[in-house]
Scaffold this active site. Sequence first.
Site, short mmCIF file in Angstrom:
data_model
loop_
_atom_site.label_atom_id
_atom_site.label_comp_id
_atom_site.label_asym_id
_atom_site.label_seq_id
_atom_site.Cartn_x
_atom_site.Cartn_y
_atom_site.Cartn_z
N SER A 125 -0.92 4.15 -4.82
CA SER A 125 -0.71 3.79 -3.41
C SER A 125 0.77 3.87 -3.07
CB SER A 125 -1.20 2.36 -3.21
OG SER A 125 -0.77 1.86 -1.98
N TYR A 150 -1.89 -7.28 -5.88
CA TYR A 150 -2.59 -6.00 -5.76
C TYR A 150 -1.61 -4.84 -5.98
CZ TYR A 150 -4.35 -1.76 -3.62
OH TYR A 150 -4.69 -0.45 -3.39
N LYS A 154 -1.02 -1.69 -9.10
CA LYS A 154 -0.82 -0.23 -8.99
C LYS A 154 0.41 0.19 -9.79
CE LYS A 154 -4.44 0.57 -6.62
NZ LYS A 154 -5.60 1.13 -7.34
P1 NAD Z 1 -13.49 0.28 -2.10
O1 NAD Z 1 -13.47 -1.18 -2.32
O2 NAD Z 1 -14.27 0.80 -0.95
O3 NAD Z 1 -14.00 1.04 -3.43
C1 NAD Z 1 -13.70 0.55 -4.72
C2 NAD Z 1 -15.01 0.52 -5.50
O4 NAD Z 1 -14.73 0.04 -6.81
C3 NAD Z 1 -16.05 -0.40 -4.88
O5 NAD Z 1 -17.27 0.31 -4.69
C4 NAD Z 1 -16.22 -1.52 -5.91
O6 NAD Z 1 -17.55 -2.01 -5.96
C5 NAD Z 1 -15.80 -0.83 -7.20
N1 NAD Z 1 -15.28 -1.72 -8.24
C6 NAD Z 1 -14.30 -2.65 -8.14
N2 NAD Z 1 -14.13 -3.28 -9.32
C7 NAD Z 1 -15.03 -2.72 -10.19
C8 NAD Z 1 -15.34 -2.96 -11.55
N3 NAD Z 1 -14.73 -3.92 -12.26
N4 NAD Z 1 -16.31 -2.21 -12.12
C9 NAD Z 1 -16.96 -1.26 -11.43
N5 NAD Z 1 -16.71 -1.00 -10.12
C10 NAD Z 1 -15.75 -1.74 -9.51
O7 NAD Z 1 -11.96 0.77 -2.01
P2 NAD Z 1 -11.35 2.16 -1.53
O8 NAD Z 1 -10.66 1.94 -0.24
O9 NAD Z 1 -12.34 3.23 -1.64
O10 NAD Z 1 -10.21 2.34 -2.63
C11 NAD Z 1 -10.41 3.14 -3.78
C12 NAD Z 1 -9.15 3.11 -4.62
O11 NAD Z 1 -8.04 3.57 -3.84
C13 NAD Z 1 -8.76 1.72 -5.11
O12 NAD Z 1 -8.22 1.83 -6.40
C14 NAD Z 1 -7.70 1.30 -4.13
O13 NAD Z 1 -6.82 0.35 -4.68
C15 NAD Z 1 -7.00 2.62 -3.88
N6 NAD Z 1 -6.26 2.68 -2.61
C16 NAD Z 1 -6.92 2.37 -1.45
C17 NAD Z 1 -6.21 2.39 -0.25
C18 NAD Z 1 -6.91 2.02 1.05
O14 NAD Z 1 -6.21 1.71 2.03
N7 NAD Z 1 -8.23 2.05 1.14
C19 NAD Z 1 -4.85 2.75 -0.23
C20 NAD Z 1 -4.23 3.09 -1.44
C21 NAD Z 1 -4.95 3.04 -2.64
#
Ligand code: NAD
Length: 339
Positions: A125, A150, A154
């Site tokens: 991120s 959080y 990262k």
């Molecule tokens: P999201 O919450 O929609 O998807 C994450 C998924 O991971 C979920 O389906 C959740 O059930 C699953 N998960 C969490 N912990 C788990 C575990 N211990 N075992 C199995 N499954 C697990 O989030 P997203 O927005 O799709 O984000 C995806 C990735 O991108 C994450 O790593 C997030 O930190 C990163 N990210 C997101 C953003 C944003 O703004 N959405 C920005 C930068 C980085």
Amino acid sequence: MKIIVTGGTGYIGSHTVVELQQDGHEVVIVDNLANSTINVLDGIQGITGTRPAFEKIDLTDRPATLDFFARHKDARAVIHFAALKAVGESVSKPLEYYYNNLNSLMNVLAGMRGNGIPNLVFSSSCTVYGQADVLPVTERTPRHEAESPYGNTKVMSEDIIRDLMRVEKSMNGIALRYFNPIGAHPSALIGELPVGVPNNLIPYLTQTAAGIREQLSVFGDDYDTPDGSPLRDYIDVVDLAKAHVVAIRRLLEGKNKANYEYFNIGTGRALSVLEIIAAFERATGVKVNYKIVGRRAGDIEKVWADTTLANNELGWRAEVPIEQTLANAWKWQQRLASK
Ligand code: NAD
Ligand code: UDP
């Protein structure tokens, strides 16, 4: 090629699964459904015609995770999305965030190493840059101390992968540093599932436009920016998903220049909160009831990406115009309301 997608029923994961399948890959999703639902598979199937394989596993469960990888040792790559991602919640529940995000990463890496699965794409991120002194940020911009547990997961995850890749020369990794992912698939069959009151701008805005929330609060108009509201680099989720497909291709084809690389994934364009509201109104014809209130604690003033490296090395660039992205977000909001 068989690709394992952790967190593949989540917001960004589900859009990436669609693009991977459309690029001819076979996908296995592993997710514990902590922040997603199994119905997402229907949406993916509706778009691509193929239902991806799915296993419900908590990746912090080491034996279950290692068993999963042993059964999928024919996979050639992993995209690791699974993580908890609510910045505010991570401040009040630091141990839960460190436990979940770091243990799941280490179990995934152990599963890959133990079964000869060489390639990893990791969800990082722009939060790792904090408030950078020089904008836009390049991949060489120094990382700042994280503002939240959080964000710190990262930073720490990037370093855990770096340290492993230093000794495991047969393994390759790419960390994609996402800027602000927004929007939904144009089919409106998949999108972001809001849980409770949204913290992020776009779900709050679309819920306000839909009448679910009374008013959008704009957090501050006294920043050192052209209109006083903060600047971000908002990246369409389908463009972001496509960045994963090209990152996977780079690894599978051995085109990477080091066995661990970092890329900024954004548009390269800074938009203010007020510009986003205006673009939404232009794109949808729907007025947004908003009010300028005080700054939100912990918000940074401005950040946007220099995407030269991703453009040149991955041959990737963001393409979807912001009005289209916001129209897709609105279409998804309307679909959620009709369910
Ligand atoms: P999201 O919450 O929609 O998807 C994450 C998924 O991971 C979920 O389906 C959740 O059930 C699953 N998960 C969490 N912990 C788990 C575990 N211990 N075992 C199995 N499954 C697990 O989030 P997203 O927005 O799709 O984000 C995806 C990735 O991108 C994450 O790593 C997030 O930190 C990163 N990210 C997101 C953003 C944003 O703004 N959405 C920005 C930068 C980085
Ligand atoms: N924002 C806002 N009102 C909201 C939510 C967010 O004005 O209800 C602003 C926030 O101050 C930031 C931008 O919108 O400048 C993006 O915030 P978001 O939480 O979506 O992402 P962040 O970049 O903070 O991770």
